[in-house]
Design a protein around this motif. Structure first.
Motif, PDB file in Angstrom:
ATOM      1  N   ASP A 131       7.968   2.750  -5.172  1.00  0.00           N
ATOM      2  CA  ASP A 131       7.344   1.470  -5.487  1.00  0.00           C
ATOM      3  C   ASP A 131       8.409   0.417  -5.808  1.00  0.00           C
ATOM      4  O   ASP A 131       9.253   0.618  -6.675  1.00  0.00           O
ATOM      5  CB  ASP A 131       6.396   1.649  -6.688  1.00  0.00           C
ATOM      6  CG  ASP A 131       5.286   0.614  -6.686  1.00  0.00           C
ATOM      7  OD1 ASP A 131       5.602  -0.576  -6.815  1.00  0.00           O
ATOM      8  OD2 ASP A 131       4.111   0.999  -6.558  1.00  0.00           O
ATOM      9  N   SER A 158       0.737  -3.801  -5.432  1.00  0.00           N
ATOM     10  CA  SER A 158       0.728  -2.409  -4.994  1.00  0.00           C
ATOM     11  C   SER A 158      -0.631  -2.024  -4.402  1.00  0.00           C
ATOM     12  O   SER A 158      -0.711  -1.128  -3.564  1.00  0.00           O
ATOM     13  CB  SER A 158       1.030  -1.485  -6.172  1.00  0.00           C
ATOM     14  OG  SER A 158       2.329  -1.721  -6.644  1.00  0.00           O
ATOM     15  N   ASP A 216       9.822   0.183  -9.346  1.00  0.00           N
ATOM     16  CA  ASP A 216       9.078  -1.054  -9.594  1.00  0.00           C
ATOM     17  C   ASP A 216       9.176  -1.453 -11.065  1.00  0.00           C
ATOM     18  O   ASP A 216       9.390  -2.623 -11.404  1.00  0.00           O
ATOM     19  CB  ASP A 216       7.618  -0.854  -9.191  1.00  0.00           C
ATOM     20  CG  ASP A 216       6.779  -2.103  -9.403  1.00  0.00           C
ATOM     21  OD1 ASP A 216       7.046  -3.112  -8.721  1.00  0.00           O
ATOM     22  OD2 ASP A 216       5.867  -2.074 -10.248  1.00  0.00           O
ATOM     23  N   ASP A 259       6.725  -0.127  -1.169  1.00  0.00           N
ATOM     24  CA  ASP A 259       5.478  -0.816  -0.811  1.00  0.00           C
ATOM     25  C   ASP A 259       5.686  -2.332  -0.708  1.00  0.00           C
ATOM     26  O   ASP A 259       4.979  -3.012   0.020  1.00  0.00           O
ATOM     27  CB  ASP A 259       4.339  -0.465  -1.786  1.00  0.00           C
ATOM     28  CG  ASP A 259       4.716  -0.668  -3.241  1.00  0.00           C
ATOM     29  OD1 ASP A 259       5.909  -0.878  -3.550  1.00  0.00           O
ATOM     30  OD2 ASP A 259       3.809  -0.615  -4.092  1.00  0.00           O
ATOM     31  N   HIS A 260       6.649  -2.836  -1.460  1.00  0.00           N
ATOM     32  CA  HIS A 260       6.971  -4.276  -1.473  1.00  0.00           C
ATOM     33  C   HIS A 260       8.281  -4.400  -2.225  1.00  0.00           C
ATOM     34  O   HIS A 260       8.645  -3.477  -2.959  1.00  0.00           O
ATOM     35  CB  HIS A 260       5.878  -5.082  -2.191  1.00  0.00           C
ATOM     36  CG  HIS A 260       5.541  -4.506  -3.537  1.00  0.00           C
ATOM     37  ND1 HIS A 260       6.413  -4.569  -4.613  1.00  0.00           N
ATOM     38  CD2 HIS A 260       4.486  -3.789  -3.963  1.00  0.00           C
ATOM     39  CE1 HIS A 260       5.890  -3.931  -5.620  1.00  0.00           C
ATOM     40  NE2 HIS A 260       4.725  -3.417  -5.261  1.00  0.00           N
ATOM     41  N   HIS A 310       6.847  -9.014  -7.825  1.00  0.00           N
ATOM     42  CA  HIS A 310       6.766  -8.622  -6.413  1.00  0.00           C
ATOM     43  C   HIS A 310       6.957  -9.817  -5.495  1.00  0.00           C
ATOM     44  O   HIS A 310       6.614 -10.932  -5.845  1.00  0.00           O
ATOM     45  CB  HIS A 310       5.391  -8.025  -6.114  1.00  0.00           C
ATOM     46  CG  HIS A 310       4.978  -6.919  -7.030  1.00  0.00           C
ATOM     47  ND1 HIS A 310       3.687  -6.479  -7.113  1.00  0.00           N
ATOM     48  CD2 HIS A 310       5.687  -6.171  -7.891  1.00  0.00           C
ATOM     49  CE1 HIS A 310       3.614  -5.481  -7.985  1.00  0.00           C
ATOM     50  NE2 HIS A 310       4.812  -5.291  -8.483  1.00  0.00           N
TER      51      HIS A 310
END
Ligand SMILES: [Zn+2]
Length: 383
Positions: free
Chosen positions: A9, A56, A291, A329-330, A339
């Motif tokens: 993540d 997410s 993340d 995911d990003h 993000h």
């Protein structure tokens, strides 16, 4: 044939002066991810379609093959999943902000970023007061309202109308009568509530009422095994991911010691993934830690988290001989602590090779897969 997707993540980032102009993925010691890139192929994947927030929820839904344009039913239901609240077939979940409205004007969509504890106390004063409405405290101003036997309603996000009169934006259809009663009830309970008395005394923005929006039913995701012809499992410490997996009929594999934070037990995740692959065709291993490091703005923690993810992959690769893909995911750039919607690199081992030498944003941009949409990833892995 067995398949594995490892999702770190928020791993993607930007070049940083502190890392000699490298990104955390480039700087970190990641022999296993690099091997996947070197012996496999790379590309870039757009995980957030136009018009969606880079979260997410949208990203992982897309990577799992479910197009948000078809299956995203609102922020409320996905947040319900992420809070571990299971919704019944006829429940509608609304995001329920605590807001500050004065003289009919939306002053603050977050009630001064009210604390979670204060929010919970305010919501408790509404519980049971409106029939069919159930309040669930969340983080800060981000709470949830579940309406049983709801119809849905056209609503407006409060952050879109800051500084404007709220009257034209009140709900008018579907659940409107119930939503308006909730709002009215909050205008009765909140002004003299101890939380607001304390906030006013401290010169903080009070929460004058609730503002429900983006309601929807639990997404009707087609069964993963029917969609892809393969049985699937999810390993994640995050409720959101497990919620999506449950909706998709995937097996949710609980791993003791998986915390969803920097101290998670990476090696336990590796062991459970290998174990699950004995009876499943596909396992999705999600690791939240990079993340979290990004949100903390900590370069050191981000590099460490990426290296731990890599060690986990190393353990898996010692025993796993199937197709393996790795991606974020990003991006969660440490500089921004949030993000972004930029495409992220991915690598697949077992589907041919290209010139990629290591797993990084830069190498991904040169990869032979080019730029793909997230929903194209699993078909590519399963091909
Ligand atoms: Zn994420």
């Amino acid at each position: 044939m067995k398949y594995l997707v490892i999702l770190g993540d928020g791993m993607a980032d930007e070049p940083l002066d502190e890392l000699e102009g490298k990104t955390p993925l480039e700087y970190a010691h990641t022999p296993s991810m690099d091997r996947i890139a070197r012996e496999g192929s790379m590309g870039m994947v757009q995980t957030i379609p136009d018009g969606y927030e880079p979260g997410s929820d949208i990203a992982n839904l897309s990577v799992l093959g479910y197009d948000p344009q078809l299956y995203y039913t609102g922020r409320g239901p996905l947040e319900a999943m992420s809070m571990g609240i299971s919704l019944g077939e006829n429940d509608i979940a609304y995001r329920c902000n605590l807001v500050c409205i004065r003289d009919g004007i939306m002053e603050d969509f977050s009630a001064g970023h009210i604390s979670s504890g204060e929010g919970a106390r305010l919501l408790a004063s509404l519980q049971g007061k409106v029939k069919g409405a159930e309040f669930h405290p969340g983080i800060s101003y981000r709470n949830l309202l579940v309406v049983s036997n709801g119809k849905g309603s056209v609503t407006v996000p409060p952050h879109d109308i800051v500084g404007q009169p709220v009257l034209p934006y009140l709900p008018q259809d579907g659940d409107a009568p119930l939503l308006l009663s909730c709002m009215e009830q909050s205008r009765i309970e909140f002004p003299d509530h101890p939380v607001n008395r304390e906030r006013n005394a401290a010169g903080k923005v009070p929460a004058t009422e609730v503002w429900p929006w983006s309601g929807g039913k639990k997404p009707a995701l087609p069964d993963f095994s029917k969609k892809f012809g393969r049985s699937g499992g999810m390993i994640s410490a995050v409720d959101l991911l497990n919620g999506i997996a449950r909706c998709a009929g995937m097996e949710v594999i609980r791993v003791p010691g998986a915390t969803g934070y920097l101290d998670t037990d990476y090696q336990a995740k590796a062991r459970y993934a290998l174990l699950a692959l004995e009876h499943l065709d596909f396992v999705y291993v999600h690791v939240e830690a990079p993340d979290e490091a990004g949100h903390l703005g900590s370069i050191t923690e981000k590099v460490r988290a990426i290296e731990k993810v890599d060690e986990m992959i190393g353990t898996i690769m010692k025993e796993f001989a199937g197709t393996i893909a790795v991606l974020p995911d990003h991006p969660t750039p440490v500089r921004l602590k949030t993000h972004t919607r930029d495409p992220v690199p991915f690598a697949v081992l077992g589907k041919g090779t290209d010139d990629a030498t290591s797993f990084s944003e830069k190498e991904g941009r040169k990869g032979r897969f080019g730029l793909i949409r997230a929903t194209e990833l699993l078909p590519l892995v399963f091909r």
